[in-house]
Design a protein around this motif. Sequence first.
Motif, PDB file in Angstrom:
ATOM      1  N   ALA A 169      -6.736  42.394 158.005  1.00 49.74           N
ATOM      2  CA  ALA A 169      -7.435  42.675 157.085  1.00 49.74           C
ATOM      3  C   ALA A 169      -8.353  42.181 156.412  1.00 49.74           C
ATOM      4  CB  ALA A 169      -7.423  44.493 156.889  1.00 49.74           C
ATOM      5  N   ILE A 170      -9.190  41.894 156.504  1.00 49.61           N
ATOM      6  CA  ILE A 170     -10.299  41.015 155.556  1.00 49.61           C
ATOM      7  C   ILE A 170     -11.027  42.267 154.499  1.00 49.61           C
ATOM      8  CG2 ILE A 170     -12.064  39.061 155.188  1.00 49.61           C
ATOM      9  CD1 ILE A 170     -12.224  38.055 157.888  1.00 49.61           C
ATOM     10  N   ILE A 171     -10.139  41.036 153.252  1.00 52.01           N
ATOM     11  CA  ILE A 171     -10.843  42.228 151.878  1.00 52.01           C
ATOM     12  C   ILE A 171     -12.546  40.957 151.374  1.00 52.01           C
ATOM     13  CG2 ILE A 171     -10.951  43.762 150.041  1.00 52.01           C
ATOM     14  CD1 ILE A 171      -8.216  44.590 150.926  1.00 52.01           C
ATOM     15  N   PRO A 172     -13.326  41.406 151.353  1.00 51.94           N
ATOM     16  CA  PRO A 172     -14.065  40.313 150.278  1.00 51.94           C
ATOM     17  C   PRO A 172     -14.051  40.916 148.866  1.00 51.94           C
ATOM     18  CG  PRO A 172     -15.408  41.517 152.597  1.00 51.94           C
ATOM     19  CD  PRO A 172     -13.962  41.991 152.584  1.00 51.94           C
ATOM     20  N   VAL A 173     -13.477  39.588 147.927  1.00 52.87           N
ATOM     21  CA  VAL A 173     -13.825  40.180 147.137  1.00 52.87           C
ATOM     22  C   VAL A 173     -13.985  39.104 145.806  1.00 52.87           C
ATOM     23  CG1 VAL A 173     -11.255  38.987 147.637  1.00 52.87           C
ATOM     24  CG2 VAL A 173     -11.652  40.328 145.109  1.00 52.87           C
ATOM     25  N   PHE A 174     -14.475  39.636 144.607  1.00 50.01           N
ATOM     26  CA  PHE A 174     -15.080  38.545 143.707  1.00 50.01           C
ATOM     27  C   PHE A 174     -14.756  39.189 142.217  1.00 50.01           C
ATOM     28  CE2 PHE A 174     -18.038  39.361 147.942  1.00 50.01           C
ATOM     29  CZ  PHE A 174     -17.685  38.096 148.071  1.00 50.01           C
ATOM     30  N   LEU A 175     -15.151  37.768 141.756  1.00 48.86           N
ATOM     31  CA  LEU A 175     -14.643  38.386 140.158  1.00 48.86           C
ATOM     32  C   LEU A 175     -16.155  37.531 139.384  1.00 48.86           C
ATOM     33  CD1 LEU A 175     -12.560  39.356 138.203  1.00 48.86           C
ATOM     34  CD2 LEU A 175     -11.894  36.618 137.487  1.00 48.86           C
ATOM     35  N   ALA A 176     -17.103  38.475 139.319  1.00 51.09           N
ATOM     36  CA  ALA A 176     -17.478  37.987 138.394  1.00 51.09           C
ATOM     37  C   ALA A 176     -17.598  38.508 136.987  1.00 51.09           C
ATOM     38  CB  ALA A 176     -19.323  39.111 138.727  1.00 51.09           C
ATOM     39  N   ARG A 177     -18.858  37.548 136.000  1.00 55.82           N
ATOM     40  CA  ARG A 177     -18.538  37.676 134.643  1.00 55.82           C
ATOM     41  C   ARG A 177     -20.025  38.203 134.479  1.00 55.82           C
ATOM     42  NH1 ARG A 177     -16.569  33.745 131.273  1.00 55.82           N
ATOM     43  NH2 ARG A 177     -16.386  32.750 132.862  1.00 55.82           N
ATOM     44  N   VAL A 178     -19.525  39.128 133.344  1.00 60.76           N
ATOM     45  CA  VAL A 178     -19.670  39.698 132.528  1.00 60.76           C
ATOM     46  C   VAL A 178     -21.080  39.842 131.403  1.00 60.76           C
ATOM     47  CG1 VAL A 178     -20.433  42.607 132.204  1.00 60.76           C
ATOM     48  CG2 VAL A 178     -18.466  41.799 134.124  1.00 60.76           C
ATOM     49  N   ASN A 179     -19.777  39.561 129.950  1.00 59.26           N
ATOM     50  CA  ASN A 179     -20.065  38.892 129.513  1.00 59.26           C
ATOM     51  C   ASN A 179     -19.081  38.249 128.568  1.00 59.26           C
ATOM     52  OD1 ASN A 179     -21.706  38.700 126.994  1.00 59.26           O
ATOM     53  ND2 ASN A 179     -20.944  40.424 126.190  1.00 59.26           N
ATOM     54  N   GLY A 180     -19.367  36.899 128.279  1.00 57.30           N
ATOM     55  CA  GLY A 180     -18.230  36.123 127.402  1.00 57.30           C
ATOM     56  C   GLY A 180     -17.523  36.181 128.285  1.00 57.30           C
ATOM     57  N   ALA A 181     -16.454  36.442 127.674  1.00 53.87           N
ATOM     58  CA  ALA A 181     -14.463  36.779 128.614  1.00 53.87           C
ATOM     59  C   ALA A 181     -14.351  37.285 129.659  1.00 53.87           C
ATOM     60  CB  ALA A 181     -13.828  37.461 127.762  1.00 53.87           C
ATOM     61  N   TYR A 182     -15.739  38.816 130.014  1.00 56.74           N
ATOM     62  CA  TYR A 182     -15.506  39.584 130.365  1.00 56.74           C
ATOM     63  C   TYR A 182     -15.771  39.860 131.533  1.00 56.74           C
ATOM     64  CZ  TYR A 182     -14.451  42.226 126.075  1.00 56.74           C
ATOM     65  OH  TYR A 182     -13.781  42.455 124.917  1.00 56.74           O
ATOM     66  N   HIS A 183     -15.445  40.397 132.334  1.00 56.77           N
ATOM     67  CA  HIS A 183     -15.431  40.210 133.723  1.00 56.77           C
ATOM     68  C   HIS A 183     -15.073  41.147 134.685  1.00 56.77           C
ATOM     69  CE1 HIS A 183     -14.086  36.407 132.355  1.00 56.77           C
ATOM     70  NE2 HIS A 183     -14.477  35.906 133.351  1.00 56.77           N
ATOM     71  N   LYS A 184     -16.071  41.385 135.862  1.00 55.34           N
ATOM     72  CA  LYS A 184     -15.618  42.637 136.912  1.00 55.34           C
ATOM     73  C   LYS A 184     -15.022  42.322 138.573  1.00 55.34           C
ATOM     74  CE  LYS A 184     -19.354  44.277 138.628  1.00 55.34           C
ATOM     75  NZ  LYS A 184     -20.368  45.267 138.060  1.00 55.34           N
ATOM     76  N   LEU A 185     -13.858  43.009 138.552  1.00 55.21           N
ATOM     77  CA  LEU A 185     -13.633  42.409 140.052  1.00 55.21           C
ATOM     78  C   LEU A 185     -13.840  43.137 140.931  1.00 55.21           C
ATOM     79  CD1 LEU A 185     -11.103  40.736 141.670  1.00 55.21           C
ATOM     80  CD2 LEU A 185      -9.765  42.678 140.776  1.00 55.21           C
ATOM     81  N   ILE A 186     -14.543  42.550 141.700  1.00 55.73           N
ATOM     82  CA  ILE A 186     -15.122  43.337 142.838  1.00 55.73           C
ATOM     83  C   ILE A 186     -14.686  43.279 144.103  1.00 55.73           C
ATOM     84  CG2 ILE A 186     -17.431  44.220 143.905  1.00 55.73           C
ATOM     85  CD1 ILE A 186     -18.800  42.608 141.535  1.00 55.73           C
ATOM     86  N   LEU A 187     -14.499  44.445 144.724  1.00 54.81           N
ATOM     87  CA  LEU A 187     -13.264  44.538 146.100  1.00 54.81           C
ATOM     88  C   LEU A 187     -14.468  45.368 147.283  1.00 54.81           C
ATOM     89  CD1 LEU A 187      -9.894  44.978 144.271  1.00 54.81           C
ATOM     90  CD2 LEU A 187      -9.908  43.481 146.069  1.00 54.81           C
TER      91      LEU A 187
END
Length: 647
Positions: free
Chosen positions: A224-242
């Motif tokens: 299976a292919i899962i599109p995944v992205f790690l977006a910077r939210v603020n400074g060192a804080y990120h959001k991992l999106i699956l």
Amino acid sequence: MTDYILYLIAKMFSLFLSALPAGTALAVGRLFGRLAYLINYKRAKVAYSNMRAAFSAEKTPAEIRRIVKRLYMNFGQTLVEVLRIPIVNKAYTDKYVSTCGRGNFDKTHEKGRGIIFLTGHFGNWELLSIKSALEGYPLMVLAREQKMKRMNDALNAMRESKGCKVVKKGMATREIYEHLGKNNIVGILSDQDAGKKAIFVDFFGRPTSTHRGAFALARKTGSAIIPVFLARVNGAYHKLILEEPIEVAGGDEKAEFHAMQRFARIFEKHIRQYPEQWLWLHKRWKSTPLKKVVVLSDGKKGHLNQSLAIYEKITECRRQSGHSDADTELKIIEIRHKTAVHRAALSLLSHITARYALIRMSSLRSFVTGATYAELQKSYADIVISCGSQTAAVNLIFSAENNARSAIAMKPGFSLSSGFDLAVIPEHDNPPQRKNIIRTVGTPNLITEERLNSDLKSLKGIVDLEGKRSIGLFVGGDSKRYTFDQPLIKGILGGIISAADELDANILATTSRRTAPAIDSLVKDSLSGSSRSKLLVVANKENPGWTVGGILAASDVIVVSGESSSMLSEAASSGKHVLVFKPKRKPGAPKNDRHDALLKNLRSKDLIRISEAGNIKSDILELAGLPIPAKKLDDNRKILEGVKRLI
């Protein structure tokens, strides 16, 4: 040696940055990004033009410039975080990386299938793989081999120190298959241009060359292919999106394409949300078959036709390369300056403004009308074409704004010809000898054999020529140098009608949008009383498109007023005998100017004959009786060669 020195510098900075608090280290990264933005101008220009292509209809140039600056700052922060990988642990990722869509992964993983994490150069893609490994799901990462071996080995060592397994792209295919077969995870970046022979999907409204490797791998292994992205939210804080998984297993190549298109849409959605976090610095649309051409018009029909003639050569050249006509899009923008003074001032300043991205579009705002600026602002071009000096400066600035190729017909004035990628300039304008300049006899025009045949067919659909010969008449209008008076036109019309009676020929006539109402009326009254007149088109905006080509194709002898270089070039390009009458020169108008030089040049090459009102009849009869065909002006080959270099 360079590799070793850079390795030592990177090692030193890694130790230094790792000793700093996260916020302070990222501040250093942002500062580095700001400096890179100022220094790395060439790549910043690529990023800016990519964003213009994607966002021109919805974001202003100022907004795009701000995004490019933030892109560099974000990249600086990402670089700092990569150098700090040695101190990254689970406590770090638990604190700084939140997860969204974890259920999409868990449901897929519970089914006992291999998974492909598909992403791009977005956010901090390096931290994404480390987060997965520290959560107990180590990735096999496909990585492109970098040119500097020590730096490449150091980066791979940092990745593998956190539990990732690095394999080179194009290598260890069996190892990847086995890894997925054991229900493990492979991480792949898929946002680079894949060349002209790849599969094209829609991405930001343009056909985009895309690697199919990840999708073919998923189809063959049942993963299976899962599109995944790690977006910077603020400074060192990120959001991992699956995202929800994309299924290709059990499908065919068509299913692969739909999966590729779905990923492109998902990726575009996240880029639109975080535009500064995608690496716009590479030429993502390098291989796209779609080219957007913008023609800048000064409102003069003849000038517009010259620009369109160059556009037609672009489509012809691309057609020869295997592209369809749909692969070349045309947009015409009429350019209106605030005043003639503004136009002249812009021409003087264009040498400077065309070179610097920070002041390009803002400089145009000061010189053109609000409506013109708004249209330019929301338009993107790969190629910009214009004709004449009035739009030359706008062409230079607008093409530079879009990192586009530029072409111009006629001499642009103010010594601007060197700034264009292609300049098509007639010999009578005495253009300098430069590689970018194509010297022609006449001006570019739309007259081709194909068009003549098509327009003749349209004309015959409404006019019965009765199998007779025809005399074509093209009447222009007043210009800076010439004026039309009624005695001259009466003499010309009388000679044509008399010649038509003697030859038993038809008369096919049209006037120009520049023709004065009094001359229009005179032509109409004179020809309406003659049974020889089969067609009279009094020019206006609603004229049939086949008028000029149809009359040229149907006529044996063409009579044309001599004040317009465009009309002269069209007539001379028809392959018919051309008779030119000169309107009256205005008092004070210069003699032996560039227009006179064009007439002399055309006459010296036996492409036209110049006549007077009293000789029109005898000249028509002589030309109609010539046993040899007329010579034909053909600048198309020269222009086509220039266009090939342009694109």
